[in-house]
Design a protein around this motif. Structure first.
Motif, PDB file in Angstrom:
ATOM      1  N   GLU A 241     -14.792  -5.331  31.645  1.00 51.85           N
ATOM      2  CA  GLU A 241     -14.438  -6.093  30.187  1.00 51.85           C
ATOM      3  C   GLU A 241     -13.392  -5.334  29.505  1.00 51.85           C
TER       4      GLU A 241
ATOM      5  N   GLN B 215     -22.714  -4.786  35.122  1.00 52.77           N
ATOM      6  CA  GLN B 215     -22.477  -4.248  34.445  1.00 52.77           C
ATOM      7  C   GLN B 215     -22.698  -3.517  33.126  1.00 52.77           C
TER       8      GLN B 215
ATOM      9  N   HIS C 191     -24.643  -8.297  37.305  1.00 48.07           N
ATOM     10  CA  HIS C 191     -25.543  -7.681  36.062  1.00 48.07           C
ATOM     11  C   HIS C 191     -25.368  -6.319  36.597  1.00 48.07           C
TER      12      HIS C 191
ATOM     13  N   ARG D 163     -13.960  -7.311  36.986  1.00 43.55           N
ATOM     14  CA  ARG D 163     -14.480  -8.093  36.074  1.00 43.55           C
ATOM     15  C   ARG D 163     -14.582  -7.314  34.563  1.00 43.55           C
TER      16      ARG D 163
ATOM     17  N   SER E 287     -10.422 -18.010  34.269  1.00 42.20           N
ATOM     18  CA  SER E 287      -8.886 -18.135  32.909  1.00 42.20           C
ATOM     19  C   SER E 287      -7.437 -18.661  33.652  1.00 42.20           C
TER      20      SER E 287
ATOM     21  N   ASN F  54     -15.144 -25.375  37.647  1.00 44.47           N
ATOM     22  CA  ASN F  54     -14.252 -25.210  36.570  1.00 44.47           C
ATOM     23  C   ASN F  54     -13.551 -26.314  37.137  1.00 44.47           C
TER      24      ASN F  54
ATOM     25  N   THR G   6     -10.667  -9.740  29.314  1.00 41.04           N
ATOM     26  CA  THR G   6     -11.338 -10.832  28.295  1.00 41.04           C
ATOM     27  C   THR G   6     -12.460 -11.393  29.130  1.00 41.04           C
ATOM     28  N   ASP G   7     -13.715 -11.236  28.594  1.00 41.34           N
ATOM     29  CA  ASP G   7     -14.827 -12.419  29.192  1.00 41.34           C
ATOM     30  C   ASP G   7     -14.193 -12.548  31.114  1.00 41.34           C
ATOM     31  N   GLY G   8     -14.660 -11.073  31.622  1.00 33.78           N
ATOM     32  CA  GLY G   8     -13.663 -11.243  32.682  1.00 33.78           C
ATOM     33  C   GLY G   8     -14.650 -11.336  33.975  1.00 33.78           C
ATOM     34  N   GLY G   9     -15.836 -12.473  33.701  1.00 31.68           N
ATOM     35  CA  GLY G   9     -16.827 -12.801  34.717  1.00 31.68           C
ATOM     36  C   GLY G   9     -16.147 -14.420  34.655  1.00 31.68           C
ATOM     37  N   ALA G  10     -15.521 -15.374  34.025  1.00 34.69           N
ATOM     38  CA  ALA G  10     -14.610 -15.951  33.978  1.00 34.69           C
ATOM     39  C   ALA G  10     -13.335 -16.901  34.634  1.00 34.69           C
TER      40      ALA G  10
END
Ligand code: HEM
Length: 339
Positions: free
Chosen positions: A329, A25, A22, A327, A339, A266, A333-337
């Motif tokens: 952004e 960010q 956090h 991460r 994929s 995940n 995209t959606d850097g913390g996820a």
């Protein structure tokens, strides 16, 4: 975690260090090149700025060891280091063109042939570790797999017998703690003792490998030559061994442990990997991005300069946060996820 007041932010507080994302960010949005109040340290969190810095060793030097060596005002710590070998710049804290000399040697020592030759041995070690607990209902995966596996691999490569493995972990942790610069005085004293013990252990091993070479990294470092034919000095060789030891241990442990946690969190990704094992190399890249085992690194400004529009004075230290950039952004995209 809600937004913090940047003028009051204690970047090294336990709360921030436990989950810094956090804060990363917020820094990326409000102050991507943020000067820690009252210091000459700038924290850099955006991907593009980090990339610019690490690609420009002329402006941003890796010679940040002054930061490590001036760390202690404690006389006892300095006296203990005085009983060891001088710390010289080799890999991590060296700049081109000198960096290339040591790096070429490492590339030779870590030849593709040697790395490929390790594959079956690493698989065997992994299976042996897993066999020890596979029938148990629960396992402390960190201590029974993620920590020992890299230690086994690196110790074998360094030519250290299994009976002395706990020393490897202790020395590696002490070196990492020194690099992290978060140790209190008591820990600094213990780190100094451990690092000097490490130096004397490997100085003796280098001597033995010069007398009777073997097929391992220490032997190669002991007997390969640089600078038109001279052997490495003891401080040079010890500096390189220390870096290989630390770099190879904690990073790999964090990557394996973090990877397992990510796959547990995940389950869809986990199921996909089980179905398509050919995706594992891509998953490893994604794990390294999200986990970022080397969460940050230092650079030193060689002259007055600018990064991300912020003035950086000569001699200032930049703390590049790979874990933040990975991460960012604006890049992911959606850097913390995952994929
Ligand atoms: C997941 C595992 C690893 C990660 C994430 C990682 C990460 C990194 C990073 C980010 C740097 C560059 C630091 C900078 O820019 O100043 C670095 C340098 C280095 N790493 Fe790794 N590392 C890993 C595993 C290893 C292993 C297994 C070894 C050796 C056994 C190793 C040896 C080194 C060395 C010797 C350097 C200094 C290289 C130089 O200055 O040319 N690393 N590592």
């Amino acid at each position: 975690m809600s937004k913090v007041k940047l003028s009051e932010l204690d970047f090294f507080s336990a709360e921030v260090q436990e989950c810094p994302f956090h804060v990363y960010q917020q820094l990326q949005q409000e102050a991507p090149v943020w000067q820690m109040p009252g210091t000459n340290v700038f924290v850099v969190t955006r991907y593009d700025d980090i990339r610019e810095i690490i690609r420009d060793p002329g402006r941003f030097s890796s010679s940040f060891s002054a930061l490590l060596n001036t760390g202690s005002s404690n006389e006892e710590v300095n006296a203990i280091y005085g009983q060891g070998y001088e710390m010289v710049e080799t890999l991590l804290t060296q700049d081109p063109p000198r960096h290339r000399v040591y790096r070429n040697l490492v590339n030779k020592v870590f030849s593709n042939k040697r790395i490929e030759g390790m594959r079956s041995e690493v698989e065997k070690m992994s299976n042996e570790l897993i066999d020890q607990w596979i029938d148990e209902p629960e396992v402390d995966l960190l201590n029974r797999f993620c920590v020992p596996l890299p230690i086994y691999v690196i110790s074998d490569q360094l030519g250290v017998p299994r009976s002395e493995l706990s020393l490897i972990k202790k020395w590696s942790d002490a070196s990492a703690s020194r690099l992290g610069r978060l140790a209190d005085e008591e820990e600094q004293i213990q780190n100094a003792k451990d690092i000097v013990e490490f130096q004397h252990y490997f100085a003796a091993l280098l001597d033995r490998m010069r007398e009777a070479p073997e097929d391992n990294i220490i032997s190669d470092l002991a007997n390969n030559t640089i600078d038109e034919g001279r052997l490495l000095t003891k401080p040079e060789a010890l500096g390189m061994i220390q870096q290989i030891l630390v770099a190879g241990n904690e990073t790999s442990t964090s990557a394996i442990a973090g990877g397992v946690v990510l796959l547990i969190q995940n389950p869809d990704q986990q199921a996909m990997l089980r179905q398509h094992p050919d995706l594992i190399p891509a998953a490893v890249e994604e794990i390294l991005r999200l986990e970022t085992p080397t969460s940050g690194m230092w650079r030193r400004a060689t002259a007055d300069t600018k990064i991300g529009g912020v003035d950086i004075p000569e001699g200032a230290f930049l703390m590049v946060r790979f874990a933040a950039g990975n991460r960012d952004e604006s890049i992911f995209t959606d850097g913390g996820a995952m994929s």
